[in-house]
Design a protein around this motif. Structure first.
Motif, mmCIF file in Angstrom:
data_model
loop_
_atom_site.group_PDB
_atom_site.id
_atom_site.type_symbol
_atom_site.label_atom_id
_atom_site.label_comp_id
_atom_site.label_asym_id
_atom_site.label_seq_id
_atom_site.Cartn_x
_atom_site.Cartn_y
_atom_site.Cartn_z
ATOM 1 N N GLY A 44 9.650 -1.234 5.483
ATOM 2 C CA GLY A 44 10.711 -1.239 6.479
ATOM 3 C C GLY A 44 11.102 0.178 6.816
ATOM 4 N N GLY A 72 17.294 5.497 -5.162
ATOM 5 C CA GLY A 72 17.694 6.839 -4.731
ATOM 6 C C GLY A 72 16.441 7.538 -4.223
ATOM 7 N N LYS A 81 13.557 -2.192 9.592
ATOM 8 C CA LYS A 81 13.940 -2.356 8.178
ATOM 9 C C LYS A 81 15.021 -3.418 7.981
ATOM 10 C CE LYS A 81 15.225 0.130 3.972
ATOM 11 N NZ LYS A 81 15.466 1.418 3.304
ATOM 12 N N ALA A 112 8.879 -3.951 -0.132
ATOM 13 C CA ALA A 112 9.085 -2.498 -0.273
ATOM 14 C C ALA A 112 8.568 -1.843 1.000
ATOM 15 C CB ALA A 112 8.377 -1.978 -1.510
ATOM 16 N N ASP A 145 3.459 -7.689 10.308
ATOM 17 C CA ASP A 145 4.320 -6.640 10.868
ATOM 18 C C ASP A 145 5.752 -7.143 10.798
ATOM 19 O OD1 ASP A 145 5.699 -4.734 12.235
ATOM 20 O OD2 ASP A 145 4.494 -4.835 14.065
ATOM 21 N N LEU A 146 6.543 -6.505 9.918
ATOM 22 C CA LEU A 146 7.930 -6.942 9.720
ATOM 23 C C LEU A 146 8.728 -6.937 11.018
ATOM 24 C CD1 LEU A 146 9.264 -5.204 6.474
ATOM 25 C CD2 LEU A 146 8.794 -7.631 6.822
ATOM 26 N N VAL A 191 12.993 9.120 -4.263
ATOM 27 C CA VAL A 191 11.851 8.942 -5.157
ATOM 28 C C VAL A 191 11.195 10.312 -5.370
ATOM 29 C CG1 VAL A 191 9.646 7.746 -5.453
ATOM 30 C CG2 VAL A 191 11.568 6.581 -4.324
ATOM 31 N N THR A 244 8.359 11.450 -3.130
ATOM 32 C CA THR A 244 8.805 11.723 -1.754
ATOM 33 C C THR A 244 9.457 13.096 -1.674
ATOM 34 O OG1 THR A 244 9.133 9.373 -1.338
ATOM 35 C CG2 THR A 244 10.295 10.898 0.119
ATOM 36 N N THR A 247 0.819 -1.222 0.000
ATOM 37 C CA THR A 247 0.000 0.000 0.000
ATOM 38 C C THR A 247 0.850 1.268 0.000
ATOM 39 O OG1 THR A 247 -0.097 -0.100 2.408
ATOM 40 C CG2 THR A 247 -1.926 -1.118 1.192
ATOM 41 N N GLY A 248 2.167 1.123 0.006
ATOM 42 C CA GLY A 248 3.052 2.283 0.082
ATOM 43 C C GLY A 248 3.296 2.914 -1.283
ATOM 44 N N LEU A 249 4.061 3.976 -1.279
ATOM 45 C CA LEU A 249 4.383 4.697 -2.517
ATOM 46 C C LEU A 249 4.993 3.747 -3.553
ATOM 47 C CD1 LEU A 249 4.837 7.315 -4.156
ATOM 48 C CD2 LEU A 249 6.964 7.630 -2.854
ATOM 49 N N LEU A 250 6.047 3.035 -3.171
ATOM 50 C CA LEU A 250 6.679 2.104 -4.110
ATOM 51 C C LEU A 250 5.821 0.860 -4.295
ATOM 52 C CD1 LEU A 250 10.448 2.316 -3.054
ATOM 53 C CD2 LEU A 250 9.271 3.496 -4.914
ATOM 54 N N SER A 265 0.840 -5.839 4.420
ATOM 55 C CA SER A 265 1.398 -4.757 5.238
ATOM 56 C C SER A 265 0.743 -4.916 6.604
ATOM 57 C CB SER A 265 1.102 -3.379 4.637
ATOM 58 O OG SER A 265 -0.263 -3.045 4.785
ATOM 59 N N ARG A 266 1.016 -3.981 7.518
ATOM 60 C CA ARG A 266 0.385 -4.120 8.835
ATOM 61 C C ARG A 266 -1.128 -4.066 8.717
ATOM 62 N NH1 ARG A 266 3.769 0.633 11.442
ATOM 63 N NH2 ARG A 266 3.107 1.398 9.419
ATOM 64 N N ASN A 267 -1.632 -3.295 7.734
ATOM 65 C CA ASN A 267 -3.083 -3.141 7.573
ATOM 66 C C ASN A 267 -3.602 -3.777 6.284
ATOM 67 O OD1 ASN A 267 -3.396 -1.376 9.934
ATOM 68 N ND2 ASN A 267 -2.168 0.048 8.734
HETATM 69 N N1 LIG Z 1 10.504 6.984 -0.898
HETATM 70 C C1 LIG Z 1 11.812 7.138 -1.079
HETATM 71 O O1 LIG Z 1 12.297 8.204 -1.494
HETATM 72 C C2 LIG Z 1 12.754 5.993 -0.779
HETATM 73 C C3 LIG Z 1 14.093 6.071 -1.177
HETATM 74 C C4 LIG Z 1 14.956 5.027 -0.891
HETATM 75 C C5 LIG Z 1 14.490 3.920 -0.209
HETATM 76 N N2 LIG Z 1 13.185 3.855 0.178
HETATM 77 C C6 LIG Z 1 12.739 2.672 0.921
HETATM 78 O O2 LIG Z 1 11.695 2.024 0.213
HETATM 79 C C7 LIG Z 1 10.805 1.400 1.143
HETATM 80 C C8 LIG Z 1 9.389 1.847 0.811
HETATM 81 O O3 LIG Z 1 9.349 3.263 0.815
HETATM 82 P P1 LIG Z 1 7.979 4.051 0.503
HETATM 83 O O4 LIG Z 1 8.356 5.474 0.298
HETATM 84 O O5 LIG Z 1 7.187 3.324 -0.543
HETATM 85 O O6 LIG Z 1 7.243 3.915 1.923
HETATM 86 P P2 LIG Z 1 5.735 4.236 2.312
HETATM 87 O O7 LIG Z 1 5.012 4.971 1.246
HETATM 88 O O8 LIG Z 1 5.775 4.823 3.691
HETATM 89 O O9 LIG Z 1 5.052 2.782 2.416
HETATM 90 C C9 LIG Z 1 5.466 1.859 3.374
HETATM 91 C C10 LIG Z 1 4.679 0.562 3.160
HETATM 92 O O10 LIG Z 1 5.177 -0.402 4.096
HETATM 93 C C11 LIG Z 1 4.136 -0.816 4.984
HETATM 94 N N3 LIG Z 1 4.771 -0.981 6.300
HETATM 95 C C12 LIG Z 1 5.286 -0.017 7.114
HETATM 96 N N4 LIG Z 1 5.788 -0.572 8.229
HETATM 97 C C13 LIG Z 1 5.582 -1.913 8.117
HETATM 98 C C14 LIG Z 1 5.863 -3.022 8.960
HETATM 99 N N5 LIG Z 1 6.441 -2.876 10.162
HETATM 100 N N6 LIG Z 1 5.510 -4.265 8.533
HETATM 101 C C15 LIG Z 1 4.898 -4.430 7.323
HETATM 102 N N7 LIG Z 1 4.602 -3.427 6.493
HETATM 103 C C16 LIG Z 1 4.944 -2.179 6.888
HETATM 104 C C17 LIG Z 1 3.084 0.294 4.915
HETATM 105 O O11 LIG Z 1 1.754 -0.170 5.182
HETATM 106 P P3 LIG Z 1 1.155 -0.293 6.667
HETATM 107 O O12 LIG Z 1 1.179 1.077 7.275
HETATM 108 O O13 LIG Z 1 -0.227 -0.851 6.444
HETATM 109 O O14 LIG Z 1 2.009 -1.271 7.396
HETATM 110 C C18 LIG Z 1 3.196 0.679 3.445
HETATM 111 O O15 LIG Z 1 2.500 -0.273 2.648
HETATM 112 C C19 LIG Z 1 11.284 1.816 2.540
HETATM 113 O O16 LIG Z 1 12.084 0.792 3.085
HETATM 114 C C20 LIG Z 1 12.148 3.038 2.266
HETATM 115 O O17 LIG Z 1 13.181 3.204 3.217
HETATM 116 C C21 LIG Z 1 12.305 4.851 -0.105
#
Ligand SMILES: NC(=O)c1ccc[n+]([C@@H]2O[C@H](COP(=O)([O-])OP(=O)(O)OC[C@H]3O[C@@H](n4cnc5c(N)ncnc54)[C@H](OP(=O)(O)O)[C@@H]3O)[C@@H](O)[C@H]2O)c1
Length: 197
Positions: free
Chosen positions: A64, A155, A86, A62, A39-40, A157, A160, A9-12, A30-32
């Protein structure tokens, strides 16, 4: 293929689901939810998820979290949280997949650019990302012939950066980052840090 996507459900995660769901059976976790709760940060929850799912052909993570804050403000709890979430969350996702991933299946995790290119505030995130990458190289050796293990290192996103008030064009759109996860899924590679192009 039957593909588990943690962080669906997250951005990626949403873009990875969008990319893969027309050709594959995607289980979003995901958690929800939406399809599977996990829950990771809680290993028992990962064990329970795999017990409910049975066997999958591929796992993409995707998700953590790690604390982004200046070194002097980071607390013991911030370090413990980040390592347990993570880093160990993804390590445990791989450990618990043994017996639940099809022969020759793939696991694709997420690290990030801050392991190699630090900025102020990235001390813990850097440890976590580097740890995930080191784990993937080792796990790939030991799972050779059973499953492939890779990690995508995004890198910044674009979406973000825009949400942080910075230039969208300085990053990579999430839909483009999602393509790197597809490489982990379909290409015959293991132990690789997959760059985002
Ligand atoms: N966005 C960037 O610019 C960027 C750049 C480099 C690396 N990353 C990495 O890419 C990954 C994803 O980033 P994102 O921007 O897509 O994040 P995001 O939009 O915050 O989405 C996070 C996703 O992970 C789930 N989640 C969060 N905590 C969790 C847990 N403890 N167990 C299971 N699921 C969990 C969330 O859903 P729930 O709330 O339902 O659990 C959601 O589906 C992260 O590890 C981040 O560090 C992101």
């Amino acid at each position: 293929m039957r593909i588990l996507i943690v962080g669906a459900t997250g951005l990626l995660g949403k873009e990875i689901v969008r990319l893969l769901s027309s050709e594959h059976e995607v289980i979003g976790a995901s958690r929800n939810g939406p399809d599977q709760s996990v829950d990771l940060a809680d290993k028992a929850s990962i064990v329970s998820m795999y017990q409910q799912l049975g066997t999958v052909d591929a796992v993409i993570c995707a998700a953590g979290a790690a604390k982004f804050a200046p070194l002097e403000s980071l607390t013991d709890e911030d370090f413990a949280f980040s390592l347990a979430n993570k880093l160990m969350g993804q390590v445990n996702l791989v450990r618990c997949s043994v017996g639940h991933i099809a022969q020759g299946g793939s696991l694709t995790l997420t690290s990030g650019i801050l392991s190699l290119h630090p900025v102020t505030g990235s001390a813990v995130v850097g440890i976590v990302n580097a740890g995930v990458e080191a784990f993937v190289r080792s796990a790939a050796l030991e799972l050779h012939g059973k499953a492939r293990v890779n990690v995508v290192s995004p890198g910044w996103v674009s979406e973000t950066l825009a949400a942080m008030g910075q230039a969208y064009s300085a990053g990579t759109p999430a839909a483009v980052v999602a393509q790197a996860y597809k490489r982990g899924l379909v290409e015959d590679i293991t132990g690789q840090v997959i760059p985002v192009k």
